[in-house]
Motif scaffolding. Structure first.
Motif, PDB file in Angstrom:
ATOM      1  N   UNK A  13      74.163 114.605  61.802  1.00 30.67           N
ATOM      2  CA  UNK A  13      75.091 114.660  62.939  1.00 30.67           C
ATOM      3  C   UNK A  13      74.359 114.853  64.274  1.00 30.67           C
ATOM      4  N   UNK A  14      73.034 114.909  64.247  1.00 32.49           N
ATOM      5  CA  UNK A  14      72.253 114.977  65.475  1.00 32.49           C
ATOM      6  C   UNK A  14      71.766 116.360  65.877  1.00 32.49           C
ATOM      7  N   UNK A  15      72.115 117.405  65.110  1.00 33.02           N
ATOM      8  CA  UNK A  15      71.551 118.731  65.385  1.00 33.02           C
ATOM      9  C   UNK A  15      70.051 118.672  65.133  1.00 33.02           C
ATOM     10  N   UNK A  16      69.281 119.431  65.950  1.00 28.94           N
ATOM     11  CA  UNK A  16      67.815 119.467  65.795  1.00 28.94           C
ATOM     12  C   UNK A  16      67.354 120.901  65.638  1.00 28.94           C
ATOM     13  N   UNK A  17      66.298 121.079  64.844  1.00 31.29           N
ATOM     14  CA  UNK A  17      65.644 122.374  64.679  1.00 31.29           C
ATOM     15  C   UNK A  17      64.183 122.199  65.055  1.00 31.29           C
ATOM     16  N   UNK A  18      63.675 123.166  65.834  1.00 32.02           N
ATOM     17  CA  UNK A  18      62.297 123.123  66.299  1.00 32.02           C
ATOM     18  C   UNK A  18      61.655 124.487  66.109  1.00 32.02           C
ATOM     19  N   UNK A  19      60.352 124.483  65.907  1.00 32.64           N
ATOM     20  CA  UNK A  19      59.572 125.711  65.979  1.00 32.64           C
ATOM     21  C   UNK A  19      59.064 125.770  67.407  1.00 32.64           C
ATOM     22  N   UNK A  20      59.279 126.908  68.069  1.00 34.71           N
ATOM     23  CA  UNK A  20      58.849 127.046  69.458  1.00 34.71           C
ATOM     24  C   UNK A  20      57.998 128.287  69.623  1.00 34.71           C
ATOM     25  N   UNK A  21      56.998 128.170  70.463  1.00 33.98           N
ATOM     26  CA  UNK A  21      56.150 129.307  70.835  1.00 33.98           C
ATOM     27  C   UNK A  21      56.481 129.619  72.283  1.00 33.98           C
ATOM     28  N   UNK A  28      56.840 133.235  68.121  1.00 37.06           N
ATOM     29  CA  UNK A  28      57.303 132.008  67.478  1.00 37.06           C
ATOM     30  C   UNK A  28      58.732 132.202  66.989  1.00 37.06           C
ATOM     31  N   UNK A  29      59.569 131.216  67.312  1.00 38.24           N
ATOM     32  CA  UNK A  29      60.980 131.232  66.942  1.00 38.24           C
ATOM     33  C   UNK A  29      61.378 129.871  66.388  1.00 38.24           C
ATOM     34  N   UNK A  42      71.992 125.761  72.736  1.00 37.33           N
ATOM     35  CA  UNK A  42      70.814 126.028  71.904  1.00 37.33           C
ATOM     36  C   UNK A  42      70.684 127.528  71.641  1.00 37.33           C
ATOM     37  N   UNK A  43      70.150 127.851  70.477  1.00 38.62           N
ATOM     38  CA  UNK A  43      69.936 129.258  70.127  1.00 38.62           C
ATOM     39  C   UNK A  43      68.579 129.397  69.458  1.00 38.62           C
ATOM     40  N   UNK A  44      68.031 130.609  69.534  1.00 40.72           N
ATOM     41  CA  UNK A  44      66.733 130.890  68.925  1.00 40.72           C
ATOM     42  C   UNK A  44      66.836 132.109  68.037  1.00 40.72           C
ATOM     43  N   UNK A  45      66.160 132.056  66.896  1.00 40.06           N
ATOM     44  CA  UNK A  45      66.050 133.200  65.991  1.00 40.06           C
ATOM     45  C   UNK A  45      64.615 133.265  65.497  1.00 40.06           C
ATOM     46  N   UNK A  46      64.200 134.453  65.052  1.00 38.28           N
ATOM     47  CA  UNK A  46      62.861 134.558  64.483  1.00 38.28           C
ATOM     48  C   UNK A  46      62.842 133.855  63.123  1.00 38.28           C
ATOM     49  N   UNK A  47      61.660 133.508  62.672  1.00 33.93           N
ATOM     50  CA  UNK A  47      61.518 132.733  61.441  1.00 33.93           C
ATOM     51  C   UNK A  47      62.082 133.482  60.240  1.00 33.93           C
ATOM     52  N   UNK A  48      61.868 134.785  60.180  1.00 29.69           N
ATOM     53  CA  UNK A  48      62.359 135.563  59.045  1.00 29.69           C
ATOM     54  C   UNK A  48      63.877 135.502  58.950  1.00 29.69           C
ATOM     55  N   UNK A  49      64.559 135.638  60.074  1.00 25.58           N
ATOM     56  CA  UNK A  49      66.018 135.570  60.090  1.00 25.58           C
ATOM     57  C   UNK A  49      66.487 134.173  59.706  1.00 25.58           C
ATOM     58  N   UNK A  50      65.822 133.167  60.233  1.00 29.28           N
ATOM     59  CA  UNK A  50      66.177 131.789  59.910  1.00 29.28           C
ATOM     60  C   UNK A  50      66.068 131.547  58.405  1.00 29.28           C
ATOM     61  N   UNK A  51      64.973 131.962  57.812  1.00 28.60           N
ATOM     62  CA  UNK A  51      64.776 131.725  56.384  1.00 28.60           C
ATOM     63  C   UNK A  51      65.729 132.557  55.533  1.00 28.60           C
TER      64      UNK A  51
END
Length: 85
Positions: A13-21, A28-29, A42-51
Protein backbone atom coordinates in the motif's frame (compact mmCIF):
# COMPACT_ATOMS: atom_id res chain seq x y z
CA UNK A 1 26.17 15.07 12.19
CA UNK A 2 23.74 14.65 9.32
CA UNK A 3 20.83 12.27 9.45
CA UNK A 4 21.45 9.04 7.54
CA UNK A 5 18.74 6.61 6.45
CA UNK A 6 18.34 3.34 4.61
CA UNK A 7 14.97 2.01 3.44
CA UNK A 8 14.43 -1.66 4.18
CA UNK A 9 10.77 -2.34 3.37
CA UNK A 10 7.90 -0.89 1.33
CA UNK A 11 4.46 -2.43 1.72
CA UNK A 12 2.03 -3.05 -1.12
CA UNK A 13 0.00 0.00 0.00
CA UNK A 14 3.06 2.28 -0.15
CA UNK A 15 4.05 2.49 3.53
CA UNK A 16 7.85 2.62 3.96
CA UNK A 17 10.14 1.60 6.81
CA UNK A 18 13.67 2.97 7.14
CA UNK A 19 16.55 2.65 9.55
CA UNK A 20 17.67 6.16 10.46
CA UNK A 21 20.65 7.50 12.37
CA UNK A 22 19.81 10.78 14.06
CA UNK A 23 21.51 13.39 16.19
CA UNK A 24 24.93 14.05 17.59
CA UNK A 25 25.16 10.65 19.28
CA UNK A 26 24.13 8.77 16.15
CA UNK A 27 21.10 7.14 17.72
CA UNK A 28 19.43 4.54 15.48
CA UNK A 29 15.67 4.28 15.03
CA UNK A 30 13.12 2.70 12.73
CA UNK A 31 11.04 5.30 10.90
CA UNK A 32 7.63 4.43 9.50
CA UNK A 33 6.46 6.68 6.68
CA UNK A 34 2.78 6.00 5.93
CA UNK A 35 1.52 6.29 2.38
CA UNK A 36 0.21 9.70 1.34
CA UNK A 37 -3.38 8.53 0.99
CA UNK A 38 -3.56 7.55 4.68
CA UNK A 39 -2.66 11.07 5.75
CA UNK A 40 -0.64 9.70 8.67
CA UNK A 41 2.50 11.27 10.03
CA UNK A 42 5.92 9.60 10.04
CA UNK A 43 6.89 8.08 13.37
CA UNK A 44 10.10 6.75 14.88
CA UNK A 45 10.71 4.00 17.44
CA UNK A 46 13.86 2.34 18.72
CA UNK A 47 14.79 -0.97 17.13
CA UNK A 48 13.97 -2.99 20.25
CA UNK A 49 10.43 -1.61 20.40
CA UNK A 50 9.95 -2.15 16.68
CA UNK A 51 11.04 -5.78 16.89
CA UNK A 52 8.92 -6.41 20.00
CA UNK A 53 5.85 -5.38 18.00
CA UNK A 54 6.24 -8.05 15.38
CA UNK A 55 9.47 -9.76 14.38
CA UNK A 56 7.50 -12.10 12.10
CA UNK A 57 5.76 -9.26 10.22
CA UNK A 58 7.01 -8.58 6.68
CA UNK A 59 8.73 -5.38 7.84
CA UNK A 60 10.21 -7.16 10.88
CA UNK A 61 11.63 -9.89 8.66
CA UNK A 62 12.99 -7.25 6.27
CA UNK A 63 14.81 -5.51 9.15
CA UNK A 64 16.32 -8.81 10.26
CA UNK A 65 17.46 -9.42 6.67
CA UNK A 66 19.03 -5.95 6.52
CA UNK A 67 20.85 -6.46 9.82
CA UNK A 68 22.14 -9.83 8.60
CA UNK A 69 23.32 -8.21 5.36
CA UNK A 70 25.11 -5.43 7.24
CA UNK A 71 26.78 -7.97 9.54
CA UNK A 72 27.94 -9.98 6.51
CA UNK A 73 29.33 -6.82 4.90
CA UNK A 74 31.15 -5.95 8.11
CA UNK A 75 32.57 -9.49 8.35
CA UNK A 76 33.83 -9.33 4.76
CA UNK A 77 35.50 -5.98 5.39
CA UNK A 78 37.34 -7.49 8.35
CA UNK A 79 38.75 -10.38 6.33
CA UNK A 80 42.29 -9.95 5.01
CA UNK A 81 42.39 -9.74 1.25
CA UNK A 82 45.23 -11.37 -0.69
CA UNK A 83 48.15 -8.98 -0.88
CA UNK A 84 46.99 -6.87 2.09
CA UNK A 85 49.83 -8.03 4.30
Amino acid sequence: MSNLSRAFYTSSNGDRWLVVRVGERGEIFVRHEPNRASGGQPSEVDIETFMARGPSSPEGKALIDLLDQLRDEQDREGVDKPGDR
